[in-house]
Design a protein around this motif. Structure first.
Motif, PDB file in Angstrom:
ATOM      1  N   GLY A  97      19.405 -22.029  88.424  1.00 49.12           N
ATOM      2  CA  GLY A  97      18.507 -20.923  88.714  1.00 49.12           C
ATOM      3  C   GLY A  97      18.943 -20.074  89.894  1.00 49.12           C
ATOM      4  O   GLY A  97      19.037 -18.841  89.781  1.00 49.12           O
ATOM      5  N   PRO A  98      19.236 -20.671  91.066  1.00 51.87           N
ATOM      6  CA  PRO A  98      19.664 -19.854  92.202  1.00 51.87           C
ATOM      7  C   PRO A  98      20.932 -19.059  91.930  1.00 51.87           C
ATOM      8  O   PRO A  98      21.082 -17.931  92.411  1.00 51.87           O
ATOM      9  CB  PRO A  98      19.887 -20.895  93.307  1.00 51.87           C
ATOM     10  N   LEU A  99      21.847 -19.627  91.156  1.00 48.82           N
ATOM     11  CA  LEU A  99      23.086 -18.915  90.842  1.00 48.82           C
ATOM     12  C   LEU A  99      22.834 -17.791  89.838  1.00 48.82           C
ATOM     13  O   LEU A  99      23.475 -16.736  89.899  1.00 48.82           O
ATOM     14  CB  LEU A  99      24.128 -19.891  90.296  1.00 48.82           C
ATOM     15  N   LEU A 100      21.918 -18.003  88.898  1.00 54.47           N
ATOM     16  CA  LEU A 100      21.560 -16.925  87.969  1.00 54.47           C
ATOM     17  C   LEU A 100      21.020 -15.722  88.728  1.00 54.47           C
ATOM     18  O   LEU A 100      21.356 -14.575  88.420  1.00 54.47           O
ATOM     19  CB  LEU A 100      20.523 -17.427  86.965  1.00 54.47           C
ATOM     20  N   ILE A 101      20.186 -15.982  89.722  1.00 52.85           N
ATOM     21  CA  ILE A 101      19.639 -14.887  90.527  1.00 52.85           C
ATOM     22  C   ILE A 101      20.743 -14.231  91.359  1.00 52.85           C
ATOM     23  O   ILE A 101      20.859 -13.004  91.412  1.00 52.85           O
ATOM     24  CB  ILE A 101      18.514 -15.413  91.440  1.00 52.85           C
ATOM     25  N   ARG A 102      21.550 -15.067  91.997  1.00 57.04           N
ATOM     26  CA  ARG A 102      22.607 -14.550  92.888  1.00 57.04           C
ATOM     27  C   ARG A 102      23.615 -13.691  92.150  1.00 57.04           C
ATOM     28  O   ARG A 102      24.073 -12.666  92.665  1.00 57.04           O
ATOM     29  CB  ARG A 102      23.312 -15.731  93.558  1.00 57.04           C
ATOM     30  N   PHE A 103      23.972 -14.096  90.922  1.00 60.61           N
ATOM     31  CA  PHE A 103      25.016 -13.390  90.181  1.00 60.61           C
ATOM     32  C   PHE A 103      24.459 -12.559  89.022  1.00 60.61           C
ATOM     33  O   PHE A 103      25.181 -12.220  88.091  1.00 60.61           O
ATOM     34  CB  PHE A 103      26.049 -14.388  89.653  1.00 60.61           C
ATOM     35  N   ALA A 104      23.196 -12.210  89.094  1.00 61.99           N
ATOM     36  CA  ALA A 104      22.571 -11.435  88.012  1.00 61.99           C
ATOM     37  C   ALA A 104      23.293 -10.128  87.753  1.00 61.99           C
ATOM     38  O   ALA A 104      23.403  -9.690  86.603  1.00 61.99           O
ATOM     39  CB  ALA A 104      21.103 -11.170  88.347  1.00 61.99           C
ATOM     40  N   ASP A 105      23.799  -9.488  88.790  1.00 65.78           N
ATOM     41  CA  ASP A 105      24.508  -8.215  88.608  1.00 65.78           C
ATOM     42  C   ASP A 105      25.800  -8.382  87.824  1.00 65.78           C
ATOM     43  O   ASP A 105      26.274  -7.431  87.197  1.00 65.78           O
ATOM     44  CB  ASP A 105      24.821  -7.586  89.971  1.00 65.78           C
ATOM     45  N   GLU A 106      26.398  -9.557  87.867  1.00 66.32           N
ATOM     46  CA  GLU A 106      27.627  -9.811  87.120  1.00 66.32           C
ATOM     47  C   GLU A 106      27.325 -10.320  85.717  1.00 66.32           C
ATOM     48  O   GLU A 106      28.081 -10.044  84.772  1.00 66.32           O
ATOM     49  CB  GLU A 106      28.493 -10.829  87.872  1.00 66.32           C
ATOM     50  N   ILE A 107      26.230 -11.048  85.570  1.00 69.50           N
ATOM     51  CA  ILE A 107      25.866 -11.618  84.272  1.00 69.50           C
ATOM     52  C   ILE A 107      25.270 -10.566  83.344  1.00 69.50           C
ATOM     53  O   ILE A 107      25.665 -10.446  82.176  1.00 69.50           O
ATOM     54  CB  ILE A 107      24.859 -12.775  84.460  1.00 69.50           C
ATOM     55  N   ALA A 108      24.326  -9.804  83.840  1.00 64.90           N
ATOM     56  CA  ALA A 108      23.551  -8.886  83.001  1.00 64.90           C
ATOM     57  C   ALA A 108      24.387  -7.905  82.190  1.00 64.90           C
ATOM     58  O   ALA A 108      24.115  -7.707  80.989  1.00 64.90           O
ATOM     59  CB  ALA A 108      22.540  -8.127  83.861  1.00 64.90           C
ATOM     60  N   PRO A 109      25.413  -7.261  82.756  1.00 62.74           N
ATOM     61  CA  PRO A 109      26.167  -6.276  81.967  1.00 62.74           C
ATOM     62  C   PRO A 109      26.928  -6.867  80.778  1.00 62.74           C
ATOM     63  O   PRO A 109      27.334  -6.126  79.878  1.00 62.74           O
ATOM     64  CB  PRO A 109      27.152  -5.692  82.984  1.00 62.74           C
ATOM     65  N   CYS A 110      27.103  -8.192  80.765  1.00 65.80           N
ATOM     66  CA  CYS A 110      27.882  -8.819  79.693  1.00 65.80           C
ATOM     67  C   CYS A 110      27.093  -8.941  78.389  1.00 65.80           C
ATOM     68  O   CYS A 110      27.685  -9.053  77.316  1.00 65.80           O
ATOM     69  CB  CYS A 110      28.348 -10.210  80.124  1.00 65.80           C
ATOM     70  N   ALA A 111      25.767  -8.930  78.483  1.00 67.83           N
ATOM     71  CA  ALA A 111      24.921  -9.149  77.292  1.00 67.83           C
ATOM     72  C   ALA A 111      24.492  -7.813  76.708  1.00 67.83           C
ATOM     73  O   ALA A 111      23.724  -7.077  77.324  1.00 67.83           O
ATOM     74  CB  ALA A 111      23.708  -9.980  77.655  1.00 67.83           C
ATOM     75  N   THR A 112      24.969  -7.525  75.501  1.00 69.58           N
ATOM     76  CA  THR A 112      24.594  -6.270  74.854  1.00 69.58           C
ATOM     77  C   THR A 112      23.268  -6.378  74.117  1.00 69.58           C
ATOM     78  O   THR A 112      22.606  -5.370  73.872  1.00 69.58           O
ATOM     79  CB  THR A 112      25.681  -5.832  73.858  1.00 69.58           C
ATOM     80  N   ARG A 113      22.867  -7.596  73.769  1.00 74.44           N
ATOM     81  CA  ARG A 113      21.606  -7.760  73.040  1.00 74.44           C
ATOM     82  C   ARG A 113      20.797  -8.942  73.586  1.00 74.44           C
ATOM     83  O   ARG A 113      19.759  -8.751  74.180  1.00 74.44           O
ATOM     84  CB  ARG A 113      21.853  -7.933  71.545  1.00 74.44           C
ATOM     85  N   HIS A 114      21.280 -10.167  73.385  1.00 77.50           N
ATOM     86  CA  HIS A 114      20.517 -11.343  73.797  1.00 77.50           C
ATOM     87  C   HIS A 114      21.220 -12.090  74.931  1.00 77.50           C
ATOM     88  O   HIS A 114      22.443 -12.210  74.952  1.00 77.50           O
ATOM     89  CB  HIS A 114      20.310 -12.305  72.629  1.00 77.50           C
ATOM     90  N   LEU A 115      20.403 -12.650  75.831  1.00 78.37           N
ATOM     91  CA  LEU A 115      20.886 -13.460  76.952  1.00 78.37           C
ATOM     92  C   LEU A 115      20.016 -14.702  77.045  1.00 78.37           C
ATOM     93  O   LEU A 115      18.786 -14.611  77.122  1.00 78.37           O
ATOM     94  CB  LEU A 115      20.805 -12.661  78.254  1.00 78.37           C
ATOM     95  N   VAL A 116      20.664 -15.869  77.025  1.00 69.79           N
ATOM     96  CA  VAL A 116      19.961 -17.130  77.234  1.00 69.79           C
ATOM     97  C   VAL A 116      20.264 -17.598  78.653  1.00 69.79           C
ATOM     98  O   VAL A 116      21.434 -17.761  79.018  1.00 69.79           O
ATOM     99  CB  VAL A 116      20.396 -18.206  76.220  1.00 69.79           C
ATOM    100  N   VAL A 117      19.225 -17.782  79.450  1.00 69.97           N
ATOM    101  CA  VAL A 117      19.397 -18.268  80.826  1.00 69.97           C
ATOM    102  C   VAL A 117      18.862 -19.692  80.895  1.00 69.97           C
ATOM    103  O   VAL A 117      17.764 -19.978  80.434  1.00 69.97           O
ATOM    104  CB  VAL A 117      18.678 -17.352  81.843  1.00 69.97           C
ATOM    105  N   SER A 118      19.662 -20.588  81.484  1.00 72.75           N
ATOM    106  CA  SER A 118      19.288 -22.001  81.466  1.00 72.75           C
ATOM    107  C   SER A 118      19.781 -22.689  82.731  1.00 72.75           C
ATOM    108  O   SER A 118      20.476 -22.096  83.554  1.00 72.75           O
ATOM    109  CB  SER A 118      19.851 -22.673  80.212  1.00 72.75           C
ATOM    110  N   GLY A 119      19.411 -23.981  82.858  1.00 69.35           N
ATOM    111  CA  GLY A 119      19.709 -24.719  84.070  1.00 69.35           C
ATOM    112  C   GLY A 119      18.689 -24.418  85.153  1.00 69.35           C
ATOM    113  O   GLY A 119      18.990 -24.507  86.340  1.00 69.35           O
ATOM    114  N   ILE A 120      17.468 -24.086  84.754  1.00 71.21           N
ATOM    115  CA  ILE A 120      16.458 -23.575  85.684  1.00 71.21           C
ATOM    116  C   ILE A 120      15.297 -24.567  85.799  1.00 71.21           C
ATOM    117  O   ILE A 120      14.626 -24.866  84.810  1.00 71.21           O
ATOM    118  CB  ILE A 120      15.905 -22.219  85.189  1.00 71.21           C
ATOM    119  N   LEU A 121      15.045 -25.039  87.006  1.00 70.57           N
ATOM    120  CA  LEU A 121      13.823 -25.814  87.227  1.00 70.57           C
ATOM    121  C   LEU A 121      12.632 -24.912  86.951  1.00 70.57           C
ATOM    122  O   LEU A 121      12.611 -23.742  87.353  1.00 70.57           O
ATOM    123  CB  LEU A 121      13.782 -26.342  88.655  1.00 70.57           C
ATOM    124  N   THR A 122      11.639 -25.428  86.258  1.00 64.02           N
ATOM    125  CA  THR A 122      10.509 -24.615  85.803  1.00 64.02           C
ATOM    126  C   THR A 122       9.839 -23.853  86.940  1.00 64.02           C
ATOM    127  O   THR A 122       9.402 -22.714  86.764  1.00 64.02           O
ATOM    128  CB  THR A 122       9.493 -25.504  85.070  1.00 64.02           C
TER     129      THR A 122
END
Length: 278
Positions: free
Chosen positions: A219-244
């Motif tokens: 989760g913390p890494l998804l937030i930290r690197f969101a700017d690098e992750i987001a542009p890669c998904a043209t339609r669907h993105l599955v985010v995981s490894g996140i404590l609820t």
């Protein structure tokens, strides 16, 4: 064989893997189904390095904020090298998949087998985060292109390829995970491009784009690197490894970058989200 070990709650396992800076030490984990905790271990062929291994493990525990006693012990070589096999069994996942250890027989039936020998790499389909990702891939595939961020054993990429996805690519910051992924893809007879890369690297790599991107990291890494992750998904993105408890923050990070939640899966203490570009 000497080992340096500690026991932690399952929710701290992924964070410890992420922050562990072991140099040439390898951190592994296993959990007996009859126990409530997970054992984290460093195995050593040279007992004189116990002190250094203890310091590395202690540093990782401090970063994650876990108070755990560190123990030193001995185990026969043949035991530790194959210990993980006791916890990985054939199991159906989703509507169309079945995960099969390389040392077991592929079961008869219509399900697509993913044959794996994960070794030290993360990803057998047993963990809640991996299972949720597999279920989403099963629901969405086939798609024209697929990108696996943090490929571990390669299980998610192999599933995507077996389910008919077009160009399938995966990467991991761990070179041994990349090699395990390549070996497992070859054993399954699927074509997947794997490469070594870590999000946030000083020298950025063009990761391209894909119809379906799966980021099974923390989760913390998804937030930290969101700017690098987001542009890669043209339609669907599955985010995981996140404590609820952290999931709302992850969702907000990607909502601000043009994604809306389609659904979520909560298994144990972990939540995985399916997002779609607005």
């Amino acid at each position: 064989m000497t080992f340096v070990s500690c026991s932690v709650s399952e929710r701290f396992v992924n964070p410890l893997f992420e922050v562990f800076d072991g140099g040439d030490f390898i951190l592994s984990s296993f959990r007996d189904i009859e126990e409530d905790f997970t054992r984290m271990r460093i195995y050593l062929e040279d007992p004189s390095r116990v002190g250094e291994a203890r310091r590395r493990l202690s540093d990782a525990l401090a970063v994650v904020g876990v108070a755990a006693s560190i123990e030193v012990g001995e185990i026969a070589d043949e035991d530790w090298k194959l210990a993980y096999r006791r916890h990985f069994k054939t199991e159906n996942v989703g509507r169309r998949l079945v995960t099969v250890p390389a040392w077991e027989k592929v079961p008869a039936g219509d399900r697509l087998p993913i044959v794996l020998d994960p070794g030290m790499a993360f990803g057998t389909g047993k963990h809640e985060t991996t299972r949720a990702c597999l279920e989403y891939i099963d629901e969405l595939a086939p798609v024209a292109s697929f990108l696996d961020m943090g490929c571990g054993s390669g299980i998610l990429s192999i599933a995507a390829a077996k389910l008919g996805c077009g160009a399938v690519t995966g990467f991991d910051v761990d070179a041994e995970a990349v090699e395990a992924s390549r070996a497992n893809a070859a054993a399954n007879g699927v074509a997947v491009t794997f490469f070594k890369y870590g999000l946030g690297a000083r020298e950025r790599r063009d990761l391209g784009t894909a119809d379906l991107v799966v980021a099974n990291i923390l989760g913390p890494l998804l937030i930290r690197f969101a700017d690098e992750i987001a542009p890669c998904a043209t339609r669907h993105l599955v985010v995981s490894g996140i404590l609820t408890t952290l999931y709302p923050e992850v969702l907000a990070a990607f909502a601000s970058r043009g994604f809306a939640e389609v659904s979520r899966k909560t298994l144990g203490e972990w939540t995985t989200g399916l997002l779609r570009r607005s």
